[in-house]
Design an enzyme around this catalytic site. Structure first.
Site, PDB file in Angstrom:
ATOM      1  N   SER A 142       0.870  -1.178   0.000  1.00 56.68           N
ATOM      2  CA  SER A 142       0.000   0.000   0.000  1.00 56.68           C
ATOM      3  C   SER A 142       0.903   1.222   0.000  1.00 56.68           C
ATOM      4  O   SER A 142       2.074   1.134   0.381  1.00 56.68           O
ATOM      5  CB  SER A 142      -0.840  -0.009   1.282  1.00 56.68           C
ATOM      6  OG  SER A 142      -1.415   1.257   1.529  1.00 56.68           O
ATOM      7  N   TYR A 155      -2.291  -1.104  10.513  1.00 55.21           N
ATOM      8  CA  TYR A 155      -2.221  -1.240   9.052  1.00 55.21           C
ATOM      9  C   TYR A 155      -0.882  -0.726   8.538  1.00 55.21           C
ATOM     10  O   TYR A 155      -0.202  -1.396   7.736  1.00 55.21           O
ATOM     11  CB  TYR A 155      -3.383  -0.458   8.429  1.00 55.21           C
ATOM     12  CG  TYR A 155      -3.557  -0.639   6.936  1.00 55.21           C
ATOM     13  CD1 TYR A 155      -4.342  -1.676   6.432  1.00 55.21           C
ATOM     14  CD2 TYR A 155      -2.959   0.231   6.022  1.00 55.21           C
ATOM     15  CE1 TYR A 155      -4.521  -1.842   5.059  1.00 55.21           C
ATOM     16  CE2 TYR A 155      -3.137   0.075   4.657  1.00 55.21           C
ATOM     17  CZ  TYR A 155      -3.917  -0.961   4.173  1.00 55.21           C
ATOM     18  OH  TYR A 155      -4.088  -1.114   2.821  1.00 55.21           O
TER      19      TYR A 155
HETATM   20  P1  NAD Z   1     -11.491  -6.069  -0.058  1.00 56.46           P
HETATM   21  O1  NAD Z   1     -12.132  -5.934   1.281  1.00 56.46           O
HETATM   22  O2  NAD Z   1     -12.318  -5.845  -1.287  1.00 56.46           O
HETATM   23  O3  NAD Z   1     -10.764  -7.494  -0.173  1.00 56.46           O
HETATM   24  C1  NAD Z   1     -10.094  -8.088   0.913  1.00 56.46           C
HETATM   25  C2  NAD Z   1     -10.005  -9.571   0.689  1.00 56.46           C
HETATM   26  O4  NAD Z   1      -9.331 -10.185   1.798  1.00 56.46           O
HETATM   27  C3  NAD Z   1     -11.389 -10.255   0.589  1.00 56.46           C
HETATM   28  O5  NAD Z   1     -11.341 -11.263  -0.386  1.00 56.46           O
HETATM   29  C4  NAD Z   1     -11.546 -10.862   1.982  1.00 56.46           C
HETATM   30  O6  NAD Z   1     -12.441 -11.967   2.023  1.00 56.46           O
HETATM   31  C5  NAD Z   1     -10.113 -11.270   2.265  1.00 56.46           C
HETATM   32  N1  NAD Z   1      -9.867 -11.557   3.672  1.00 56.46           N
HETATM   33  C6  NAD Z   1     -10.078 -10.759   4.754  1.00 56.46           C
HETATM   34  N2  NAD Z   1      -9.761 -11.434   5.876  1.00 56.46           N
HETATM   35  C7  NAD Z   1      -9.316 -12.658   5.497  1.00 56.46           C
HETATM   36  C8  NAD Z   1      -8.837 -13.796   6.203  1.00 56.46           C
HETATM   37  N3  NAD Z   1      -8.754 -13.828   7.534  1.00 56.46           N
HETATM   38  N4  NAD Z   1      -8.506 -14.887   5.481  1.00 56.46           N
HETATM   39  C9  NAD Z   1      -8.611 -14.906   4.123  1.00 56.46           C
HETATM   40  N5  NAD Z   1      -9.051 -13.852   3.413  1.00 56.46           N
HETATM   41  C10 NAD Z   1      -9.397 -12.738   4.087  1.00 56.46           C
HETATM   42  O7  NAD Z   1     -10.270  -5.058  -0.024  1.00 56.46           O
HETATM   43  P2  NAD Z   1      -9.272  -4.542  -1.168  1.00 56.46           P
HETATM   44  O8  NAD Z   1      -9.403  -3.078  -1.170  1.00 56.46           O
HETATM   45  O9  NAD Z   1      -9.418  -5.303  -2.418  1.00 56.46           O
HETATM   46  O10 NAD Z   1      -7.867  -4.903  -0.482  1.00 56.46           O
HETATM   47  C11 NAD Z   1      -7.009  -5.924  -0.943  1.00 56.46           C
HETATM   48  C12 NAD Z   1      -5.592  -5.610  -0.529  1.00 56.46           C
HETATM   49  O11 NAD Z   1      -5.206  -4.373  -1.129  1.00 56.46           O
HETATM   50  C13 NAD Z   1      -5.414  -5.425   0.987  1.00 56.46           C
HETATM   51  O12 NAD Z   1      -4.167  -5.992   1.385  1.00 56.46           O
HETATM   52  C14 NAD Z   1      -5.382  -3.921   1.147  1.00 56.46           C
HETATM   53  O13 NAD Z   1      -4.668  -3.528   2.286  1.00 56.46           O
HETATM   54  C15 NAD Z   1      -4.670  -3.528  -0.132  1.00 56.46           C
HETATM   55  N6  NAD Z   1      -4.869  -2.118  -0.535  1.00 56.46           N
HETATM   56  C16 NAD Z   1      -6.120  -1.647  -0.831  1.00 56.46           C
HETATM   57  C17 NAD Z   1      -6.259  -0.315  -1.218  1.00 56.46           C
HETATM   58  C18 NAD Z   1      -7.608   0.276  -1.581  1.00 56.46           C
HETATM   59  O14 NAD Z   1      -7.695   1.497  -1.747  1.00 56.46           O
HETATM   60  N7  NAD Z   1      -8.664  -0.492  -1.748  1.00 56.46           N
HETATM   61  C19 NAD Z   1      -5.124   0.509  -1.290  1.00 56.46           C
HETATM   62  C20 NAD Z   1      -3.872  -0.021  -0.987  1.00 56.46           C
HETATM   63  C21 NAD Z   1      -3.752  -1.344  -0.612  1.00 56.46           C
END
Ligand code: NAD
Length: 260
Positions: A142, A155
């Site tokens: 991130s 985080y």
């Molecule tokens: P999201 O909530 O859409 O997806 C998260 C995923 O993780 C889901 O599939 C969920 O079921 C899974 N998950 C959560 N807890 C779990 C567990 N205990 N075991 C197995 N799976 C689990 O979120 P996203 O925005 O797609 O985030 C995905 C990654 O991208 C994360 O690591 C997040 O930190 C990172 N990220 C997101 C953003 C953003 O703006 N959306 C920015 C930077 C980084």
């Protein structure tokens, strides 16, 4: 492009992980989906990947807080498909609270899912990758692996840790044909981010557009969200031979956020 390769993508039932899984499948990789959600919806996504791209796709319900289940996900994928060639450690959650109020169980859960799960998946997948002399490990970090924001102690700590793990493992595997990198997005409009908008509108008496522009995208100079497809494309690029010399890198895809 990735025919004959198998990719495990953690946290791929939604958002960025699902986008990366679909992008890899579109280029021929077999896919292991992972994450939580409604069984019927997960089966629909799994079936859509198989049908849309003509690849094999399976689902692992492994909980990323449980080391045995993480290792089991990798070994089951190896048994089912013969190898795990691409590992995308993407599962992640967020919790926002002041440090003195930060719930201890939330700290533990975020460190487990956002950081420690990558350690367990990597340590289990690496022996097979080493034997075959090829592998791609991509960690979804991130912008918060490079800079901090207040109230996101767990985080930010986990994502900085993931960036450090990436560099260390990249050095250890540098001569093995395995690359290890982080992708560091700014804001991507996934369900995780979209869910915050109605609350912000209510609290700040703002329109949806104002919340997006003045609150969520305040730190992002382009004032645009990064798309899931853009993150998916970057992940695919890292899996190509053209990217074989990119290792130990933390690749920002953040609309200029961390240039400031
Ligand atoms: P999201 O909530 O859409 O997806 C998260 C995923 O993780 C889901 O599939 C969920 O079921 C899974 N998950 C959560 N807890 C779990 C567990 N205990 N075991 C197995 N799976 C689990 O979120 P996203 O925005 O797609 O985030 C995905 C990654 O991208 C994360 O690591 C997040 O930190 C990172 N990220 C997101 C953003 C953003 O703006 N959306 C920015 C930077 C980084």
């Amino acid at each position: 492009m990735f025919q004959g390769k198998t990719a495990v993508v953690t946290g791929s039932t939604s958002g960025i992980g699902l986008g990366i899984a679909r992008a890899l499948a579109a280029r021929g990789a077999q896919i292991v989906l992972n994450g939580f959600g409604e069984a019927a919806e997960i089966e629909r996504e799994r079936g859509a990947i198989a049908k849309d791209f003509g690849v094999k796709a399976t689902y692992s319900a492994a909980d990323m807080t449980k080391p045995d289940e993480i290792a089991g996900m990798i070994t089951t994928a190896e048994t089912t498909f013969g190898s795990v060639d691409i590992l995308v450690n993407n599962a992640g959650i967020q919790h926002v609270a002041a440090i003195e109020d930060f719930p201890v169980d939330k700290w533990d859960q975020i460190i487990a899912i956002n950081l420690t799960s990558a350690f367990h998946a990597i340590r289990t997948a690496v022996p097979g990758m080493k034997r075959r002399g090829w592998g791609r490990i991509i960690n979804t970090a991130s912008a918060h692996s490079l800079v901090a924001s207040p109230f996101k102690a767990a985080y930010v700590a986990a994502k900085h840790g993931l960036a450090g793990l990436t560099k260390t493992v990249a050095l250890e595997l540098a001569t093995s044909g395995i690359t290890v990198n982080c992708i560091s997005p700014g804001y991507v409009l996934t369900p995780l981010v979209a869910k915050q908008i109605p609350d912000q509108m209510k609290t700040r008496h703002m329109s949806e557009e104002q919340v997006k522009r003045d609150v969520i995208l305040a730190a992002q100079p382009t004032k645009q969200f990064i798309s899931i497809e853009q993150v998916g494309s970057l992940a695919c690029y890292l899996c190509t031979d053209a990217a074989a010399q990119i290792t130990g890198a933390n690749l920002s895809i953040d609309g200029g956020w961390t240039a400031q």
